[in-house]
Structures are given as C-alpha cells and as structure tokens.
Enzyme design. Structure first.
Site, PDB file in Angstrom:
ATOM      1  N   GLU A 186      18.583  -3.266  26.031  1.00  0.00           N
ATOM      2  CA  GLU A 186      18.918  -1.920  25.547  1.00  0.00           C
ATOM      3  C   GLU A 186      19.714  -1.127  26.581  1.00  0.00           C
ATOM      4  O   GLU A 186      19.791   0.103  26.521  1.00  0.00           O
ATOM      5  CB  GLU A 186      17.644  -1.139  25.163  1.00  0.00           C
ATOM      6  CG  GLU A 186      16.811  -1.759  24.060  1.00  0.00           C
ATOM      7  CD  GLU A 186      17.494  -1.808  22.687  1.00  0.00           C
ATOM      8  OE1 GLU A 186      18.626  -1.315  22.548  1.00  0.00           O
ATOM      9  OE2 GLU A 186      16.870  -2.381  21.769  1.00  0.00           O
ATOM     10  N   HIS A 194       7.084   1.073  21.869  1.00  0.00           N
ATOM     11  CA  HIS A 194       6.791   0.834  20.452  1.00  0.00           C
ATOM     12  C   HIS A 194       5.439   1.449  20.088  1.00  0.00           C
ATOM     13  O   HIS A 194       4.447   0.728  19.948  1.00  0.00           O
ATOM     14  CB  HIS A 194       6.753  -0.679  20.179  1.00  0.00           C
ATOM     15  CG  HIS A 194       8.053  -1.392  20.421  1.00  0.00           C
ATOM     16  ND1 HIS A 194       8.168  -2.766  20.401  1.00  0.00           N
ATOM     17  CD2 HIS A 194       9.297  -0.915  20.681  1.00  0.00           C
ATOM     18  CE1 HIS A 194       9.438  -3.110  20.640  1.00  0.00           C
ATOM     19  NE2 HIS A 194      10.134  -2.006  20.827  1.00  0.00           N
ATOM     20  N   HIS A 225      11.014   0.758  14.404  1.00  0.00           N
ATOM     21  CA  HIS A 225      11.165   0.092  15.700  1.00  0.00           C
ATOM     22  C   HIS A 225      10.395   0.800  16.827  1.00  0.00           C
ATOM     23  O   HIS A 225       9.467   0.227  17.371  1.00  0.00           O
ATOM     24  CB  HIS A 225      12.662  -0.035  16.036  1.00  0.00           C
ATOM     25  CG  HIS A 225      12.931  -0.721  17.336  1.00  0.00           C
ATOM     26  ND1 HIS A 225      14.088  -1.390  17.609  1.00  0.00           N
ATOM     27  CD2 HIS A 225      12.200  -0.835  18.465  1.00  0.00           C
ATOM     28  CE1 HIS A 225      14.054  -1.903  18.825  1.00  0.00           C
ATOM     29  NE2 HIS A 225      12.912  -1.574  19.363  1.00  0.00           N
ATOM     30  N   HIS A 263      11.650   3.749  26.615  1.00  0.00           N
ATOM     31  CA  HIS A 263      11.607   3.233  25.243  1.00  0.00           C
ATOM     32  C   HIS A 263      10.338   2.401  25.079  1.00  0.00           C
ATOM     33  O   HIS A 263      10.040   1.541  25.913  1.00  0.00           O
ATOM     34  CB  HIS A 263      12.838   2.353  24.967  1.00  0.00           C
ATOM     35  CG  HIS A 263      12.707   1.548  23.706  1.00  0.00           C
ATOM     36  ND1 HIS A 263      12.518   2.129  22.469  1.00  0.00           N
ATOM     37  CD2 HIS A 263      12.714   0.211  23.479  1.00  0.00           C
ATOM     38  CE1 HIS A 263      12.424   1.185  21.557  1.00  0.00           C
ATOM     39  NE2 HIS A 263      12.531   0.002  22.135  1.00  0.00           N
TER      40      HIS A 263
HETATM   41 ZN   LIG Z   1      12.211  -1.925  21.283  1.00  0.00          ZN
END
Ligand SMILES: [Zn+2]
Length: 273
Positions: free
Chosen positions: A123, A148, A219, A146
């Site tokens: 990412e 989840h 996501h 980031h």
């Molecule tokens: Zn992810």
C-alpha cells in the site's frame, strides 16, 4: 556498533511506539497474517544525518511525490506480520529516504544482503500520496495507519452504510464520544482494488476534505495522526461505536442512535471552528 535508528532517541522512541501498536492490532484481531501497514514521517527527527545514498539500492516509483523529495519515512514491509513487527520492528519494517525528485527511494536501514526478500508495504502508493498531501499542506500529522477493524469493515458490507453520511450518522449516534473525538467523521471509499494508485487517489480525497479517518469499503480503515497512537485512537473509538451497533442488533433490537437534535447539540459544543 549501534545503527542510526537506535542512537537517535526520537526515532528509537517512534519505532518502539509502532511496535507497541503492532501488538495492539494483533491482539485486537485486526491484523490477521500480513494485514495492515504503518508509515511515519521521520524527517524532522533526522537532524543533520547524512547518508551516502549510492551505498543503498534505489527503487523507482511509478509516480513522483514532489513534496516528499529528500524526506525520510519509517514504513512497514510487505507480507510482514504485525505480530512479528511487535517483537522485531526493524526486521519487518524499514526506513526509506526519498530521492531529490521524489520519484524513487533508498532503503537506508537494512544491510544489502537482507533486502532480497524485503520491500515496503504494497500500500506504499496510498501511504506516499497521503504523506505528500500532509507535507504539502503543512499538516502536523506524521503518522499513517491502515488496519482491518472487524466491526467497521462488517458495517461496510451492509448497503445502507455504504455512504459517508449514513455511516457517520450511525457511528456518532452509538456513542457521543465518537463525535467528540472524530468530529469530522469518516470518509467512505467504495470498493477499489487494494495496492492501486486508484485507491490512493480516492483515499486522499477524504483527507483533503478534512477527514482524519478513511474507510475502505469491505476492507479496512486508514487514519492519520500526529503519532501512530493518535491515528489508532480514532479507529478504536469508531470501532467501539460499530461494536455497540452490532451488540444492539444481536439482542434483536435496532439501536436508536442519537437523534438529530442531540447530534446538533454535540456539533455546537465540540466542533472546532
Ligand atoms: Zn488492508
């Protein structure tokens, strides 16, 4: 011999903070396998460190990030586990220095022999695009996280929460502190292929509009903060709201949520002018 990132107390402290966060993410069940990635702009902490960049291999980027020329970032590695990063951060993450054009980077924290199986997070396009925005707008925010978060991701599987407006109204409505600490609310990005420039472009739209948390449909979440802990806190608070929504639903009751007058009252009391 100590490495520069061990000798520099500010950088060592930042790395310890990231390792602590990696542990929380794993403990929370938000970091299965290699899920999640973290980056921190270290440039102001680097002092007058000099690196002979020709000693460190250069990796070309597909885009230029003009505001990031010559800057330094801590970046987690692709395919690396948060639970391993918590124990040994510098084997599972790296420090990069951007080149003077902002279109390539050098990994300056690893021996060449360790680089064959190490690359920054997949990412990276989103992390660099977000940092480029933060630096070019003079933001105090240095950290990008980031992860989840289960309940928040689950909410984005429900069609009526797939808009910024509906998701915010529901998350704020579950607990007043969700509004107090995340008064700008989240920005919803419809499902887009992960790791792409397209998702990076969609994500920075949210941060450009003053949001500090962007939700990727089906996501995860991207958050910015002055430190990684600040970024984590916002996702954590929103996740609490999502948990309350599901707990009420599981008891067979649609949660009432705060009404429009109560939300307006919070806005008047807490929204920064
Ligand atoms: Zn992810």
């Amino acid at each position: 011999m100590k490495e520069f990132f061990q000798e520099n107390k500010k950088i060592a402290k930042t790395i310890t903070e990231v390792a602590g966060l990696a542990n929380y993410l794993w403990q929370k069940g938000w970091a299965e396998r290699n899920a999640g990635n973290i980056s921190v702009n270290l440039s102001e902490m680097m002092g007058d460190s000099e690196f002979e960049l020709e000693h460190y291999p250069m990796f070309q980027l597909e885009r230029s990030y003009d505001a990031l020329a010559n800057l330094y970032f801590f970046v987690t590695g692709t395919g690396k586990r948060m639970r391993d990063l918590a124990i040994n951060p510098m084997n599972n993450a790296c420090i990069i220095k951007m080149n003077k054009k902002g279109n390539a980077y050098h990994i300056i924290s690893m021996k060449k022999r360790n680089l064959y199986n190490f690359r920054p997070t997949s990412e990276l396009p989103t992390h660099l695009a977000v940092h480029n925005l933060l630096v070019s707008t003079g933001s105090k925010n240095k950290a990008v996280v980031h992860t989840h978060p289960n309940e928040l991701v689950a909410m984005t599987q429900i069609p009526r929460f797939q808009t910024t407006e509906m998701l915010n109204k529901t998350l704020w409505g579950m607990h007043p502190e969700a509004f107090v600490f995340v008064p700008r609310g989240v920005f919803m990005v419809p499902y887009i292929l992960p790791g792409s420039h397209k998702i990076a472009d969609a994500t920075i739209e949210g941060f450009k509009n003053g949001h500090e948390v962007v939700i990727w449909e089906k996501h995860g979440a991207f958050a910015i903060g002055e430190t990684v802990s600040d970024a984590f806190d916002m996702i954590d608070i929103l996740s609490k709201s999502a948990q309350i929504w599901f707990m009420a639903m599981q008891s067979g009751n649609e949660p009432e949520g705060l009404n429009d007058d109560q939300l307006l009252e919070l806005k008047e009391a807490f929204l920064k002018k």
